[in-house]
Design a protein around this motif. Structure first.
Motif, PDB file in Angstrom:
ATOM      1  N   THR A   1     117.948  65.088  19.963  1.00  0.00           N
ATOM      2  CA  THR A   1     116.653  65.080  19.287  1.00  0.00           C
ATOM      3  C   THR A   1     116.754  64.674  17.821  1.00  0.00           C
ATOM      4  O   THR A   1     115.735  64.579  17.141  1.00  0.00           O
ATOM      5  CB  THR A   1     115.975  66.463  19.373  1.00  0.00           C
TER       6      THR A   1
ATOM      7  N   LYS B   1     118.171  66.403  15.403  1.00  0.00           N
ATOM      8  CA  LYS B   1     118.186  67.551  14.498  1.00  0.00           C
ATOM      9  C   LYS B   1     119.615  67.788  14.030  1.00  0.00           C
ATOM     10  O   LYS B   1     120.531  67.950  14.832  1.00  0.00           O
ATOM     11  CB  LYS B   1     117.653  68.794  15.212  1.00  0.00           C
TER      12      LYS B   1
ATOM     13  N   SER C   1     114.575  80.296  10.033  1.00  0.00           N
ATOM     14  CA  SER C   1     113.284  79.923   9.464  1.00  0.00           C
ATOM     15  C   SER C   1     113.151  80.685   8.161  1.00  0.00           C
ATOM     16  O   SER C   1     113.663  81.791   8.020  1.00  0.00           O
ATOM     17  CB  SER C   1     112.139  80.265  10.417  1.00  0.00           C
TER      18      SER C   1
ATOM     19  N   ARG D   1     112.379  77.438  19.498  1.00  0.00           N
ATOM     20  CA  ARG D   1     111.601  76.371  20.150  1.00  0.00           C
ATOM     21  C   ARG D   1     110.208  76.844  20.548  1.00  0.00           C
ATOM     22  O   ARG D   1     109.283  76.047  20.629  1.00  0.00           O
ATOM     23  CB  ARG D   1     112.349  75.821  21.347  1.00  0.00           C
TER      24      ARG D   1
ATOM     25  N   SER E   1     108.406  76.222  17.340  1.00  0.00           N
ATOM     26  CA  SER E   1     108.256  74.795  17.043  1.00  0.00           C
ATOM     27  C   SER E   1     109.182  74.032  17.979  1.00  0.00           C
ATOM     28  O   SER E   1     110.399  74.054  17.796  1.00  0.00           O
ATOM     29  CB  SER E   1     108.632  74.511  15.590  1.00  0.00           C
ATOM     30  N   ASN E   2     108.608  73.365  18.950  1.00  0.00           N
ATOM     31  CA  ASN E   2     109.413  72.676  19.955  1.00  0.00           C
ATOM     32  C   ASN E   2     110.367  71.649  19.345  1.00  0.00           C
ATOM     33  O   ASN E   2     111.473  71.460  19.826  1.00  0.00           O
ATOM     34  CB  ASN E   2     108.520  72.014  21.005  1.00  0.00           C
ATOM     35  N   ASP E   3     109.937  70.990  18.275  1.00  0.00           N
ATOM     36  CA  ASP E   3     110.811  70.004  17.625  1.00  0.00           C
ATOM     37  C   ASP E   3     111.596  70.614  16.461  1.00  0.00           C
ATOM     38  O   ASP E   3     112.239  69.897  15.703  1.00  0.00           O
ATOM     39  CB  ASP E   3     110.022  68.781  17.180  1.00  0.00           C
ATOM     40  N   LEU E   4     111.522  71.932  16.311  1.00  0.00           N
ATOM     41  CA  LEU E   4     112.281  72.705  15.314  1.00  0.00           C
ATOM     42  C   LEU E   4     111.928  72.360  13.872  1.00  0.00           C
ATOM     43  O   LEU E   4     112.747  72.538  12.972  1.00  0.00           O
ATOM     44  CB  LEU E   4     113.796  72.562  15.555  1.00  0.00           C
ATOM     45  N   ASP E   5     110.696  71.880  13.645  1.00  0.00           N
ATOM     46  CA  ASP E   5     110.241  71.683  12.264  1.00  0.00           C
ATOM     47  C   ASP E   5     110.174  73.037  11.580  1.00  0.00           C
ATOM     48  O   ASP E   5     109.687  74.017  12.151  1.00  0.00           O
ATOM     49  CB  ASP E   5     108.853  71.033  12.234  1.00  0.00           C
ATOM     50  N   GLY E   6     110.659  73.099  10.362  1.00  0.00           N
ATOM     51  CA  GLY E   6     110.657  74.355   9.618  1.00  0.00           C
ATOM     52  C   GLY E   6     111.875  75.217   9.878  1.00  0.00           C
ATOM     53  O   GLY E   6     111.977  76.322   9.353  1.00  0.00           O
TER      54      GLY E   6
END
Length: 107
Positions: free
Chosen positions: A20, A22, A65, A82, A85-90
């Motif tokens: 992804t 990350k 976080s 996840r 935030s599924n895309d791990l933003d933050g």
């Protein structure tokens, strides 16, 4: 068997993060650093049964976080991170052990 399962889980998490895009940040675990547990699993386990239960220990790759009010970080396991935030933003993802080092311990 437990260590092998943990190694496999860590490798799977790392591969998913790479896929992804990350990045993980290398942050070697210090000798006196306490074990990290997912703050969400720990709270939900206590809420469900009323007594402290087994929360998910975050072994190699903690997801952090930040809480802006206290300027500190909160530890999450991958599943709870996840969910937030599924895309791990933050989230900041730390790598506390090198996979090669863990494999040497296993061998």
């Amino acid at each position: 068997f437990c260590l092998l399962r943990t190694l496999k889980q860590c490798q799977t998490i790392k591969e998913a993060l790479v896929a992804t895009g990350k990045e993980t940040i290398w942050h070697r675990r210090s000798r006196d650093e306490p074990a990290h547990y997912c703050s969400i699993c720990e709270v939900s386990d206590r809420r469900d049964c009323g007594i402290p239960g087994p929360s998910r220990r975050v072994v190699e790759i903690p997801f952090l976080s930040s809480t802006f009010s206290s300027k500190s970080y909160v530890v999450h396991c991958q599943d709870c991170a996840r969910k937030g935030s599924n895309d791990l933003d933050g989230f900041v993802v730390l790598e506390q052990y090198r996979m090669e080092d863990l494999m040497q311990v296993y061998d």
